[in-house]
Design an enzyme around this catalytic site. Structure first.
Site, mmCIF file in Angstrom:
data_model
loop_
_atom_site.group_PDB
_atom_site.id
_atom_site.type_symbol
_atom_site.label_atom_id
_atom_site.label_comp_id
_atom_site.label_asym_id
_atom_site.label_seq_id
_atom_site.Cartn_x
_atom_site.Cartn_y
_atom_site.Cartn_z
ATOM 1 N N TYR A 143 0.820 -1.212 0.000
ATOM 2 C CA TYR A 143 0.000 0.000 0.000
ATOM 3 C C TYR A 143 0.855 1.264 0.000
ATOM 4 O O TYR A 143 0.425 2.315 -0.473
ATOM 5 C CB TYR A 143 -0.918 0.028 1.234
ATOM 6 C CG TYR A 143 -2.246 -0.662 1.034
ATOM 7 C CD1 TYR A 143 -2.305 -2.009 0.692
ATOM 8 C CD2 TYR A 143 -3.439 0.035 1.195
ATOM 9 C CE1 TYR A 143 -3.520 -2.646 0.521
ATOM 10 C CE2 TYR A 143 -4.658 -0.596 1.026
ATOM 11 C CZ TYR A 143 -4.700 -1.928 0.694
ATOM 12 O OH TYR A 143 -5.906 -2.543 0.530
ATOM 13 N N LYS A 194 3.029 -15.160 1.957
ATOM 14 C CA LYS A 194 3.341 -15.987 0.779
ATOM 15 C C LYS A 194 4.853 -16.222 0.757
ATOM 16 O O LYS A 194 5.555 -15.754 -0.146
ATOM 17 C CB LYS A 194 2.863 -15.285 -0.498
ATOM 18 C CG LYS A 194 1.378 -15.439 -0.758
ATOM 19 C CD LYS A 194 0.965 -16.850 -1.196
ATOM 20 C CE LYS A 194 1.390 -17.131 -2.627
ATOM 21 N NZ LYS A 194 1.028 -18.533 -3.018
ATOM 22 N N ASP A 227 -2.953 -17.853 0.337
ATOM 23 C CA ASP A 227 -3.986 -18.429 -0.538
ATOM 24 C C ASP A 227 -4.695 -19.579 0.171
ATOM 25 O O ASP A 227 -5.922 -19.697 0.144
ATOM 26 C CB ASP A 227 -3.395 -18.877 -1.892
ATOM 27 C CG ASP A 227 -2.195 -19.790 -1.766
ATOM 28 O OD1 ASP A 227 -1.601 -19.890 -0.672
ATOM 29 O OD2 ASP A 227 -1.836 -20.424 -2.785
ATOM 30 N N ASP A 251 -6.439 -7.119 3.764
ATOM 31 C CA ASP A 251 -7.561 -6.472 3.086
ATOM 32 C C ASP A 251 -8.477 -7.537 2.490
ATOM 33 O O ASP A 251 -9.698 -7.514 2.677
ATOM 34 C CB ASP A 251 -7.019 -5.551 1.988
ATOM 35 C CG ASP A 251 -8.116 -4.804 1.255
ATOM 36 O OD1 ASP A 251 -9.045 -4.323 1.921
ATOM 37 O OD2 ASP A 251 -8.040 -4.722 0.016
ATOM 38 N N ASP A 255 -12.292 -9.257 4.023
ATOM 39 C CA ASP A 255 -13.546 -9.247 3.260
ATOM 40 C C ASP A 255 -14.145 -10.651 3.197
ATOM 41 O O ASP A 255 -15.355 -10.837 3.328
ATOM 42 C CB ASP A 255 -13.317 -8.736 1.824
ATOM 43 C CG ASP A 255 -13.667 -7.252 1.677
ATOM 44 O OD1 ASP A 255 -13.586 -6.533 2.695
ATOM 45 O OD2 ASP A 255 -14.017 -6.827 0.563
HETATM 46 C C1 IPM Z 1 -10.512 -1.390 3.576
HETATM 47 C C2 IPM Z 1 -10.740 -0.732 2.240
HETATM 48 C C3 IPM Z 1 -9.590 0.237 1.979
HETATM 49 C C4 IPM Z 1 -8.324 -0.584 1.861
HETATM 50 C C5 IPM Z 1 -9.776 1.159 0.766
HETATM 51 C C6 IPM Z 1 -11.045 1.953 0.842
HETATM 52 C C7 IPM Z 1 -8.591 2.074 0.598
HETATM 53 O O1 IPM Z 1 -10.887 -1.696 1.263
HETATM 54 O O2 IPM Z 1 -10.400 -0.669 4.585
HETATM 55 O O3 IPM Z 1 -10.485 -2.610 3.639
HETATM 56 O O4 IPM Z 1 -8.012 -1.127 0.791
HETATM 57 O O5 IPM Z 1 -7.625 -0.705 2.863
HETATM 58 MG MG MG Z 2 -10.977 -3.693 2.020
#
Ligand code: IPM
Ligand code: MG
Length: 370
Positions: A143, A194, A227, A251, A255
């Site tokens: 990042y 990884k 993975d 990240d 999710d």
């Molecule tokens: C998160 C989001 C952010 C990230 C974006 C909005 C920059 O996806 O907080 O998970 O990638 O960290």
């Molecule tokens: Mg995210």
């Protein structure tokens, strides 16, 4: 009487302002019923800031964030700003907050409420009782790594570059947070990278092991390739207690983990900086869901991730575990009594609005505090 705490609210874009409004309700309730007062200031971030100031966060707002005891963040971004410059895109505001406040440890709990087990995309028996904590490194890795950019090549092609980079101290400090938290939970940490293809992953694995051996030998540590971790999260999520990982894998894995719980709309997060001499940490609390521009302004948003982010703030920034417990119980009770926004409604249940959900939480708080 507790001294006033300085809170900076940054609702942002899309559904951010809607879910933040429900936190306002809770702040009022706590003021009235628990005699806890916050000095709340509100400011712009993301596309909302860009529209007014031409940047995703101003220096003045950054100053306010640095001076606050905690920052509550809604969400940023949306198609309206698809064509603005990369440096001033809405997400840049969030990334600057993370970087300038040095919020290196991102805590993302994925808890499956029993009432929502059927809203998960996995079978009930795989997710029922699920309680995972993902600790994501938040200020390093690809990042922020240099070099980065898009360049023109002599042959007319273009080349995009990002750099995955970690130092030992960056790995050590986030692993310490993970081991520390594991001791208060199931005492198990799974470190994920990884290392089969990336040197930064080899370093991550070695240094996680070193922190474990030298400082936390009582905690169980395992290593897993990222993975495989993604696969294991949907195969048998209950095997995990705490997962510690880098910025990009964190990240994605968070999710994935969030959907196990029934809805992205349920998942809160805390981002913590280093502790100062008095043990205080800079901190920002935000729901994991984004700005959801497709449903913004329609009253359909689920405020529970934002509300639980507020509960995390009470717990981690202000040592108010009792109030955080109360609020989390109110969320559980509202779900048990059938309150559902559209994202968690499933078939056959008529959903309530964002404000109705906020009101339901306050009703439950009244009942619990009676
Ligand atoms: C998160 C989001 C952010 C990230 C974006 C909005 C920059 O996806 O907080 O998970 O990638 O960290
Ligand atoms: Mg995210």
């Amino acid at each position: 009487m507790v001294a006033n705490k300085k809170l900076l609210m940054l609702p942002g874009d899309g559904i951010g302002p809607e879910v933040m409004a429900e936190v306002r309700r809770l702040i009022d309730w706590m003021d009235r019923r628990r005699h806890v007062s916050f000095d709340v200031t509100e400011d712009l971030v993301g596309g909302a800031a860009y529209d007014v100031h031409g940047v995703a966060i101003t220096d003045a707002t950054m100053e306010a964030a640095l001076g606050a005891d905690a920052v509550l963040f809604g969400a940023v971004g949306g198609p309206k700003w698809d064509d603005v410059g990369y440096d001033v895109r809405p997400e840049a505001g969030l990334l600057r907050l993370r970087k300038d406040l040095d919020l290196f440890a991102n805590l993302r709990p994925a808890i499956c409420f029993d009432a929502l087990a059927d809203a998960s995309s996995l079978k009930r028996d795989l997710v029922s009782g699920l309680d995972i904590l993902i600790v994501r490194e938040l200020t390093g890795g690809v990042y922020f790594g240099e070099p980065r950019g898009i360049e023109d090549l002599p042959d007319g092609q273009r080349r995009g570059v990002n750099t995955q980079v970690y130092t030992t101290s960056e790995i050590h400090r986030v692993c310490r947070v993970a081991f520390d938290l594991a001791r208060k939970r199931g005492n198990r940490v799974c470190s994920t990278e990884k290392s089969n293809v990336m040197e930064s992953g080899v370093l991550w694995r070695q240094e996680a092991q070193r922190v474990h051996d030298e400082e936390f030998p009582d905690v169980e540590l395992t290593h897993m390739l990222a993975d495989n971790c993604g696969m294991q999260l949907v195969r048998n999520p209950a095997q995990f207690d705490v997962i510690v990982t880098d910025n990009l894998f964190g990240d994605m894995l968070s999710d994935v983990a969030s959907m196990l719980t029934g809805s992205l709309g349920m998942l809160p997060s805390a981002s913590l900086g280093p502790a100062d001499d008095s043990g205080r940490r800079r901190a920002l609390y935000e729901p994991v869901h984004g700005s959801a521009p497709d449903i913004a302004g329609q009253g359909k948003a689920n405020p529970l991730a934002m509300i639980q982010s507020y509960a995390m703030m009470l717990r981690y920034s202000f040592d108010m575990a009792e109030d955080a417990d109360l609020l989390e119980q109110a969320v559980r009770n509202a779900l048990d009594s059938g309150c559902r926004t559209i994202d968690i409604a499933g078939s056959g249940i008529s959903p309530i609005s964002c404000t109705e959900m906020g009101a339901a939480i306050v009703d439950e708080l009244d009942r619990l505090a009676a």
